[in-house]
Scaffold this motif. Structure first.
Motif, PDB file in Angstrom:
ATOM      1  N   LEU A 111       0.864  -1.316  -0.279  1.00 45.18           N
ATOM      2  CA  LEU A 111       0.017   0.117   0.152  1.00 45.18           C
ATOM      3  C   LEU A 111       0.947   1.277   0.020  1.00 45.18           C
ATOM      4  O   LEU A 111       0.418   2.348  -0.839  1.00 45.18           O
ATOM      5  N   ALA A 112       1.798   1.107   0.494  1.00 43.62           N
ATOM      6  CA  ALA A 112       3.028   2.303   0.456  1.00 43.62           C
ATOM      7  C   ALA A 112       3.413   2.576  -0.660  1.00 43.62           C
ATOM      8  O   ALA A 112       3.493   3.586  -1.127  1.00 43.62           O
ATOM      9  N   GLY A 113       3.965   1.515  -1.313  1.00 41.93           N
ATOM     10  CA  GLY A 113       4.220   1.595  -2.799  1.00 41.93           C
ATOM     11  C   GLY A 113       3.195   2.044  -3.721  1.00 41.93           C
ATOM     12  O   GLY A 113       3.702   2.800  -4.645  1.00 41.93           O
ATOM     13  N   TYR A 114       1.874   1.547  -3.570  1.00 45.96           N
ATOM     14  CA  TYR A 114       0.866   2.191  -4.356  1.00 45.96           C
ATOM     15  C   TYR A 114       0.658   3.456  -4.213  1.00 45.96           C
ATOM     16  O   TYR A 114       0.435   4.278  -5.300  1.00 45.96           O
ATOM     17  N   ALA A 115       0.784   4.024  -3.020  1.00 46.20           N
ATOM     18  CA  ALA A 115       0.675   5.593  -2.867  1.00 46.20           C
ATOM     19  C   ALA A 115       1.972   6.302  -3.590  1.00 46.20           C
ATOM     20  O   ALA A 115       1.463   7.341  -3.833  1.00 46.20           O
ATOM     21  N   VAL A 116       2.974   5.762  -3.420  1.00 44.09           N
ATOM     22  CA  VAL A 116       4.002   6.362  -4.368  1.00 44.09           C
ATOM     23  C   VAL A 116       3.708   6.396  -5.555  1.00 44.09           C
ATOM     24  O   VAL A 116       3.934   7.491  -6.405  1.00 44.09           O
ATOM     25  N   CYS A 117       3.163   5.207  -6.267  1.00 38.35           N
ATOM     26  CA  CYS A 117       2.911   5.155  -7.587  1.00 38.35           C
ATOM     27  C   CYS A 117       1.769   5.985  -8.062  1.00 38.35           C
ATOM     28  O   CYS A 117       1.670   6.568  -9.248  1.00 38.35           O
ATOM     29  N   VAL A 118       0.851   6.390  -7.228  1.00 37.22           N
ATOM     30  CA  VAL A 118      -0.477   7.220  -7.747  1.00 37.22           C
ATOM     31  C   VAL A 118      -0.313   8.604  -7.496  1.00 37.22           C
ATOM     32  O   VAL A 118      -0.947   9.376  -7.936  1.00 37.22           O
ATOM     33  N   PHE A 119       1.043   8.755  -6.929  1.00 40.92           N
ATOM     34  CA  PHE A 119       1.301  10.321  -6.700  1.00 40.92           C
ATOM     35  C   PHE A 119       1.240  11.093  -8.005  1.00 40.92           C
ATOM     36  O   PHE A 119       0.489  12.236  -7.949  1.00 40.92           O
ATOM     37  N   PRO A 120       1.695  10.699  -9.002  1.00 35.46           N
ATOM     38  CA  PRO A 120       1.612  11.440 -10.296  1.00 35.46           C
ATOM     39  C   PRO A 120       0.227  11.795 -10.626  1.00 35.46           C
ATOM     40  O   PRO A 120      -0.059  12.714 -11.182  1.00 35.46           O
ATOM     41  N   ALA A 121      -0.815  10.728 -10.657  1.00 37.89           N
ATOM     42  CA  ALA A 121      -2.052  10.859 -10.837  1.00 37.89           C
ATOM     43  C   ALA A 121      -2.700  12.211  -9.896  1.00 37.89           C
ATOM     44  O   ALA A 121      -3.331  13.061 -10.379  1.00 37.89           O
ATOM     45  N   ASN A 122      -2.221  12.221  -8.878  1.00 41.68           N
ATOM     46  CA  ASN A 122      -2.656  13.256  -7.786  1.00 41.68           C
ATOM     47  C   ASN A 122      -2.197  14.637  -8.309  1.00 41.68           C
ATOM     48  O   ASN A 122      -2.879  15.636  -8.508  1.00 41.68           O
ATOM     49  N   VAL A 123      -0.874  14.727  -8.844  1.00 41.06           N
ATOM     50  CA  VAL A 123      -0.393  15.870  -9.329  1.00 41.06           C
ATOM     51  C   VAL A 123      -0.954  16.301 -10.396  1.00 41.06           C
ATOM     52  O   VAL A 123      -1.394  17.586 -10.678  1.00 41.06           O
TER      53      VAL A 123
END
Length: 134
Positions: free
Chosen positions: A73-85
């Motif tokens: 889940l931590a890795g997932y949150a890192v990976c979706v950060f570009p979508a949030n930006v």
């Protein structure tokens, strides 16, 4: 006790987010950066990953599975950060300002906290609250 309560809260959050990905993919498709391939499939599998991570995080029987779910889940949150930006940029470019800074700025600051929280509640790290040693 706090760690357990926050673990359940985070698991519920990820379970709800995963269900939202599966039930209402349109929102997630709309904020997907254009460079991400196979948008529909990515939204589907991110929903599945959130649900699996939530189940793994919440289960009480296998600490190693809980730890693996936390790292995932931590890795997932890192990976979706570009979508949030990307979502932030899209919204700010809208004439009406979209959801606005009051939504996006806390979301940007919350992302690292969510990453740490997943690792802490899943007992992948004890930082900054080390457990007492005997």
């Amino acid at each position: 006790m706090i760690r357990t309560g926050l673990r359940w809260l985070l698991a519920i959050f990820y379970l709800a987010a995963g269900i939202a990905h599966l039930r209402s993919p349109e929102f997630f498709l709309a904020i997907m950066p254009p460079w991400v391939p196979m948008h529909a499939e990515v939204v589907l599998w991110t929903g599945v990953a959130e649900i699996a991570g939530a189940i793994g995080l919440a289960q009480p029987l296998w600490p190693s599975l809980r730890r693996a779910a936390a790292i995932g889940l931590a890795g997932y949150a890192v990976c979706v950060f570009p979508a949030n930006v990307h979502h932030f940029a899209l919204d700010m470019a809208r004439e009406d300002g979209g959801l606005g800074l009051a939504y996006h700025v806390p979301r940007m600051f919350a992302q690292p906290v969510i990453i740490w929280l997943a690792l802490w509640v899943g007992e992948a790290t004890d930082w900054p609250f080390p457990r007492p040693t005997n």
